[in-house]
Design a protein around this motif. Sequence first.
Motif, PDB file in Angstrom:
ATOM      1  N   GLU A   1       0.814  -1.221   0.000  1.00  0.00           N
ATOM      2  CA  GLU A   1       0.000   0.000   0.000  1.00  0.00           C
ATOM      3  C   GLU A   1       0.845   1.267   0.000  1.00  0.00           C
ATOM      4  O   GLU A   1       0.365   2.339  -0.388  1.00  0.00           O
ATOM      5  CB  GLU A   1      -0.947   0.009   1.209  1.00  0.00           C
ATOM      6  CG  GLU A   1      -0.274   0.096   2.561  1.00  0.00           C
ATOM      7  CD  GLU A   1       0.027  -1.269   3.163  1.00  0.00           C
ATOM      8  OE1 GLU A   1       0.250  -1.336   4.373  1.00  0.00           O
ATOM      9  OE2 GLU A   1       0.022  -2.254   2.394  1.00  0.00           O
ATOM     10  N   TYR A   2       2.099   1.187   0.409  1.00  0.00           N
ATOM     11  CA  TYR A   2       2.928   2.387   0.469  1.00  0.00           C
ATOM     12  C   TYR A   2       3.393   2.847  -0.913  1.00  0.00           C
ATOM     13  O   TYR A   2       3.836   3.987  -1.077  1.00  0.00           O
ATOM     14  CB  TYR A   2       4.147   2.141   1.359  1.00  0.00           C
ATOM     15  CG  TYR A   2       3.787   1.893   2.801  1.00  0.00           C
ATOM     16  CD1 TYR A   2       3.363   2.934   3.616  1.00  0.00           C
ATOM     17  CD2 TYR A   2       3.841   0.611   3.329  1.00  0.00           C
ATOM     18  CE1 TYR A   2       3.017   2.704   4.947  1.00  0.00           C
ATOM     19  CE2 TYR A   2       3.493   0.368   4.656  1.00  0.00           C
ATOM     20  CZ  TYR A   2       3.087   1.421   5.456  1.00  0.00           C
ATOM     21  OH  TYR A   2       2.725   1.190   6.762  1.00  0.00           O
ATOM     22  N   ARG A   3       3.275   1.968  -1.908  1.00  0.00           N
ATOM     23  CA  ARG A   3       3.749   2.351  -3.242  1.00  0.00           C
ATOM     24  C   ARG A   3       2.916   3.492  -3.810  1.00  0.00           C
ATOM     25  O   ARG A   3       3.449   4.367  -4.501  1.00  0.00           O
ATOM     26  CB  ARG A   3       3.734   1.143  -4.183  1.00  0.00           C
ATOM     27  CG  ARG A   3       2.364   0.599  -4.505  1.00  0.00           C
ATOM     28  CD  ARG A   3       2.472  -0.760  -5.193  1.00  0.00           C
ATOM     29  NE  ARG A   3       1.154  -1.302  -5.518  1.00  0.00           N
ATOM     30  CZ  ARG A   3       0.618  -1.276  -6.733  1.00  0.00           C
ATOM     31  NH1 ARG A   3       1.287  -0.735  -7.723  1.00  0.00           N
ATOM     32  NH2 ARG A   3      -0.570  -1.783  -6.964  1.00  0.00           N
ATOM     33  N   MET A   4       1.617   3.522  -3.535  1.00  0.00           N
ATOM     34  CA  MET A   4       0.795   4.619  -4.022  1.00  0.00           C
ATOM     35  C   MET A   4       1.099   5.912  -3.275  1.00  0.00           C
ATOM     36  O   MET A   4       0.986   7.007  -3.827  1.00  0.00           O
ATOM     37  CB  MET A   4      -0.693   4.265  -3.886  1.00  0.00           C
ATOM     38  CG  MET A   4      -1.094   3.039  -4.688  1.00  0.00           C
ATOM     39  SD  MET A   4      -0.534   3.081  -6.421  1.00  0.00           S
ATOM     40  CE  MET A   4      -1.442   4.497  -7.035  1.00  0.00           C
ATOM     41  N   LEU A   5       1.514   5.796  -2.010  1.00  0.00           N
ATOM     42  CA  LEU A   5       1.931   6.975  -1.259  1.00  0.00           C
ATOM     43  C   LEU A   5       3.180   7.593  -1.882  1.00  0.00           C
ATOM     44  O   LEU A   5       3.275   8.820  -2.020  1.00  0.00           O
ATOM     45  CB  LEU A   5       2.188   6.592   0.206  1.00  0.00           C
ATOM     46  CG  LEU A   5       2.642   7.722   1.138  1.00  0.00           C
ATOM     47  CD1 LEU A   5       1.550   8.774   1.264  1.00  0.00           C
ATOM     48  CD2 LEU A   5       2.989   7.157   2.519  1.00  0.00           C
ATOM     49  N   ILE A   6       4.137   6.743  -2.275  1.00  0.00           N
ATOM     50  CA  ILE A   6       5.349   7.233  -2.930  1.00  0.00           C
ATOM     51  C   ILE A   6       5.007   7.874  -4.267  1.00  0.00           C
ATOM     52  O   ILE A   6       5.514   8.944  -4.617  1.00  0.00           O
ATOM     53  CB  ILE A   6       6.354   6.079  -3.117  1.00  0.00           C
ATOM     54  CG1 ILE A   6       6.817   5.559  -1.749  1.00  0.00           C
ATOM     55  CG2 ILE A   6       7.538   6.516  -3.961  1.00  0.00           C
ATOM     56  CD1 ILE A   6       7.659   4.307  -1.833  1.00  0.00           C
ATOM     57  N   PHE A   7       4.121   7.236  -5.010  1.00  0.00           N
ATOM     58  CA  PHE A   7       3.700   7.772  -6.304  1.00  0.00           C
ATOM     59  C   PHE A   7       3.053   9.148  -6.134  1.00  0.00           C
ATOM     60  O   PHE A   7       3.345  10.098  -6.862  1.00  0.00           O
ATOM     61  CB  PHE A   7       2.714   6.795  -6.949  1.00  0.00           C
ATOM     62  CG  PHE A   7       2.192   7.237  -8.278  1.00  0.00           C
ATOM     63  CD1 PHE A   7       3.047   7.427  -9.348  1.00  0.00           C
ATOM     64  CD2 PHE A   7       0.841   7.460  -8.468  1.00  0.00           C
ATOM     65  CE1 PHE A   7       2.566   7.831 -10.581  1.00  0.00           C
ATOM     66  CE2 PHE A   7       0.349   7.864  -9.693  1.00  0.00           C
ATOM     67  CZ  PHE A   7       1.218   8.051 -10.755  1.00  0.00           C
TER      68      PHE A   7
END
Length: 382
Positions: free
Chosen positions: A324-330
């Motif tokens: 789920e953190y990948r969308m935060l980075i994006f």
Amino acid sequence: MNDKQTSVAGFRRRLGHAGDVVHDRWQQAPGWQRWAVYLLLIVAALLLPSETIGSFMSPDTDWATILFFPIGTYVLLAIGLNVVVGQAGLLDLGFVAFYAVGGYAMALLGTRMGWNFWVIMVAGILICALSGLTLGAPTLRLRGDYLAIVTLGFGEIIRITARNTDEIGGPNGIRGIPHPPSIEGIYIGDVEIFKYGVLDPRPYYYLLVALAVVVIILVKRWEKSRVGRAWAAIREDEDAAEVMGVPTFRFKMLAFAIGASIGGAMGVLWAAKSISINPNDFQFLLSATILAAVVMGGAGNLPGVMLGAFIVAWLPERFRGLQEYRMLIFGAVLVALMIFRPEGLLPSRQRKAELKEGSGGMGTLGAEVPGPESHGEEVASK
């Protein structure tokens, strides 16, 4: 202006100056050097599916698969949408509709009429061009927000119609879509590049690269012709262009038809690779994502648009292991770009000037919105 605003403005100026230096050198380069660079870029694109590159670019997923979708697909769709948004200044929020029309053309003509892939490609392009004209004829007299709302509605109409029409599969879609015809015995490394099957995505990626090269050549020729100059005039000030004798409605229709054709061509190729399609493959989110890629890369500048599409498609896949953190980075990357590079990663000089003068970077749509540099100058003067 405080120190933080000064540092951000200074960083943007340095980035802009570096881009101008590269642009000037490229414009002054002799023709043979440009063609050498083009050939090297094509060779680099063909070498991208290498597992060595994939081990870094996509450690958690199959690199060759995501090169075709989403990366290659987003790049080609962004090129098509850039014709409408970046060059003609028309905000289209329903671009996914033409992608869907191309996909369903491949599915229906391939499964029910047994047509060859290459015949369907031509037919799909023509059908999508006609769809663009059909949408544009009653709606292109609208501007700005009103045009955006109408195109968004068109995209949803196509998806909902496909879902509710049992003759074209309804919510279950269409399965058993045929692949392009294969030619055996031709290799690049260990890849039989013209053998189209289910397991190996690389032949489809090479076919996408060939399609992208053709599309880029055509789009650049249109951009440098009187058609491109008419689109630029419409984007900057449609009323002034019409007063000066530019048939604005006709050229806007042409932009919609060309953009729709490119989206439809990608839809045909994607459906041939995917074997099955259904209406859920053509959500509004895809239109919004491609639009974000165009704006983030630098609307109106083809290399910038392609870079923006690559980043938008690649970043979520690169950090897939973070769940789920990948969308935060994006999202953080997008926010940082809005702060430090609001005109896009690789904007054209013309679009940078429009943004500075207050066009908001989106032609007539944001004409009342001051650009970041003009806002900074107002703060400084106070």
